[in-house]
Enzyme design. Structure first.
Site, short mmCIF file in Angstrom:
data_model
loop_
_atom_site.label_atom_id
_atom_site.label_comp_id
_atom_site.label_asym_id
_atom_site.label_seq_id
_atom_site.Cartn_x
_atom_site.Cartn_y
_atom_site.Cartn_z
N GLY A 13 0.86 -1.29 0.08
CA GLY A 13 -0.02 0.08 0.05
C GLY A 13 0.85 1.42 -0.07
O GLY A 13 0.22 2.28 0.48
N ASN A 15 1.56 2.93 -2.63
CA ASN A 15 0.71 3.88 -3.47
C ASN A 15 -0.52 4.46 -2.63
O ASN A 15 -0.93 5.73 -2.74
CB ASN A 15 0.27 3.28 -4.52
CG ASN A 15 1.21 3.47 -5.86
OD1 ASN A 15 1.67 4.33 -6.27
ND2 ASN A 15 1.99 2.22 -6.08
N MET A 91 -3.59 -6.96 -7.10
CA MET A 91 -3.02 -7.99 -7.86
C MET A 91 -3.99 -9.06 -8.34
O MET A 91 -3.54 -10.23 -8.25
CB MET A 91 -1.76 -8.69 -7.10
CG MET A 91 -0.56 -7.46 -6.55
SD MET A 91 -0.16 -6.58 -8.04
CE MET A 91 1.20 -7.32 -8.80
N ARG A 92 -5.19 -8.65 -8.57
CA ARG A 92 -6.15 -9.52 -9.32
C ARG A 92 -6.55 -9.26 -10.61
O ARG A 92 -6.65 -8.06 -10.83
CB ARG A 92 -7.45 -9.45 -8.33
CG ARG A 92 -7.15 -10.12 -7.03
CD ARG A 92 -7.23 -11.51 -7.01
NE ARG A 92 -8.48 -12.04 -7.46
CZ ARG A 92 -8.63 -13.50 -7.56
NH1 ARG A 92 -7.70 -14.36 -7.50
NH2 ARG A 92 -9.56 -13.95 -8.19
N HIS A 110 0.70 0.65 -13.64
CA HIS A 110 1.76 -0.50 -13.75
C HIS A 110 3.02 0.02 -13.93
O HIS A 110 3.41 0.85 -14.54
CB HIS A 110 0.95 -0.88 -15.27
CG HIS A 110 1.72 -2.26 -15.69
ND1 HIS A 110 1.49 -3.59 -15.24
CD2 HIS A 110 2.88 -2.36 -16.72
CE1 HIS A 110 2.27 -4.28 -15.93
NE2 HIS A 110 2.87 -3.88 -16.95
N THR A 142 -9.37 -1.14 -18.66
CA THR A 142 -10.43 -1.64 -19.69
C THR A 142 -10.06 -2.92 -19.92
O THR A 142 -9.55 -3.59 -19.09
CB THR A 142 -10.05 -0.88 -21.22
OG1 THR A 142 -8.82 -1.45 -21.53
CG2 THR A 142 -10.06 0.60 -21.41
N GLU A 144 -8.68 -4.94 -21.41
CA GLU A 144 -7.47 -5.68 -22.13
C GLU A 144 -6.49 -5.30 -20.82
O GLU A 144 -6.11 -4.14 -20.31
CB GLU A 144 -6.92 -4.63 -23.12
CG GLU A 144 -5.56 -5.24 -23.96
CD GLU A 144 -5.19 -4.34 -24.84
OE1 GLU A 144 -5.97 -3.58 -25.55
OE2 GLU A 144 -4.08 -4.49 -25.31
N ASP A 146 -4.01 -4.57 -18.30
CA ASP A 146 -2.60 -3.27 -18.66
C ASP A 146 -2.68 -2.85 -19.86
O ASP A 146 -1.79 -2.15 -20.32
CB ASP A 146 -1.38 -4.25 -18.40
CG ASP A 146 -1.32 -4.91 -17.10
OD1 ASP A 146 -0.63 -5.68 -16.82
OD2 ASP A 146 -2.01 -4.37 -16.03
N GLN A 174 8.66 7.23 -8.45
CA GLN A 174 7.87 8.18 -9.35
C GLN A 174 6.32 7.75 -9.41
O GLN A 174 5.64 8.76 -9.70
CB GLN A 174 8.55 7.77 -10.80
CG GLN A 174 9.80 8.33 -10.84
CD GLN A 174 10.14 9.68 -10.63
OE1 GLN A 174 9.05 10.34 -10.94
NE2 GLN A 174 11.16 10.16 -10.00
C1 GRF Z 1 3.98 -1.22 -7.47
O1 GRF Z 1 4.99 -1.55 -8.28
C2 GRF Z 1 2.78 -1.05 -8.51
O2 GRF Z 1 3.21 -0.45 -9.48
C3 GRF Z 1 2.08 -2.36 -8.56
O3 GRF Z 1 2.11 -2.89 -7.39
C4 GRF Z 1 3.42 -2.61 -6.78
C5 GRF Z 1 3.17 -2.41 -5.40
O4 GRF Z 1 2.54 -1.34 -4.96
N1 GRF Z 1 0.86 -2.39 -9.23
P1 GRF Z 1 2.09 -0.61 -3.50
O5 GRF Z 1 3.26 -0.47 -2.91
O6 GRF Z 1 1.34 -1.87 -2.71
O7 GRF Z 1 1.20 0.34 -3.53
#
Ligand code: GRF
Length: 217
Positions: A13, A15, A91-92, A110, A142, A144, A146, A174
């Protein structure tokens, strides 16, 4: 009226934390109504609780098939009536019906310079290919995988001797800058999905998204 968002996670988490920090500092005109994880033990749920944000877990291992999981997840999400659904390290793989339901109001990040390296192990693949740069891309989700229309991307150099972990950390820095910015554009009504192109302020964005260079606009 702040943009009502729900954020989906599966892991650390970081992000999510960037969104929490951005919303708290006024850089993001959004309220995070809930953080939902497919993994009840996801560390990101702790971050949400620490920030006083509602959490929920829809454990994918409790469902015998993807459609049932997607339906349960959709029901929990829609209970918060979000304007925007943010996938942040989620991640699903989501089914076409689910994705269509949120078309134009669901974003993902991504860790590659799309359209290069959709799928997993993006940093190792870039290193193995001898690329000189890597990065991350925020895109509308969408059907597709990624493959949705890019909104914004950031590039980082691949240094000699880089391993995937070091490169991932450089890219992650970033990610934490471009993802809240993309959400802010959406919250301000500046960013929309128009057909198969992302538009900012009525102008089609480049096919690889806005090239973030460290300044916000
Ligand atoms: C990140 O690299 C993101 O690009 C991918 O999941 C990874 C972990 O993200 N989708 P987070 O630290 O759990 O936000």
């Amino acid at each position: 009226m702040p943009c009502n968002t729900v954020i989906l996670i599966s892991g650390s988490g970081s992000n999510l934390q960037a969104f929490i920090d951005s919303a708290q500092s006024g850089r993001l005109d959004a309220t995070i109504s809930a953080v939902i994880s497919n993994r009840p033990a996801a560390q990101g749920l702790e971050r949400a609780r620490d920030a006083g944000i509602s959490t929920a877990a829809v454990d994918h291992t409790a469902y015998s098939n993807r459609d049932d999981f997607d339906a349960a997840l959709r029901e929990v999400i829609d209970g918060y009536q979000p304007d925007l659904v943010i996938l942040a390290g989620f991640m699903r793989i989501l089914g076409a019906d689910f994705v269509r339901h949120y078309r134009g109001r669901m974003l993902n990040i991504h860790p590659s310079l799309l359209p290069k390296y959709p799928g997993l192990h993006t940093h190792q693949r870039a290193i193995d290919a001898g690329d000189t740069e890597a990065g991350a891309t925020v895109h509308f989700v969408t059907e597709e995988l990624d493959g949705g229309p890019p909104v914004i991307h950031a590039r980082v150099p691949i240094e000699a001797g880089d391993g995937a972990e070091l490169l991932a950390a450089r890219v992650l820095e970033q990610e934490h800058r471009i993802y809240p910015l993309a959400a802010q554009w959406y919250a301000q009504g500046r960013l929309i999905l128009n057909g198969n192109r992302a538009e900012l302020d009525g102008e089609a964005l480049p096919a690889t998204g806005f090239p973030f260079n460290g300044t916000s606009d």
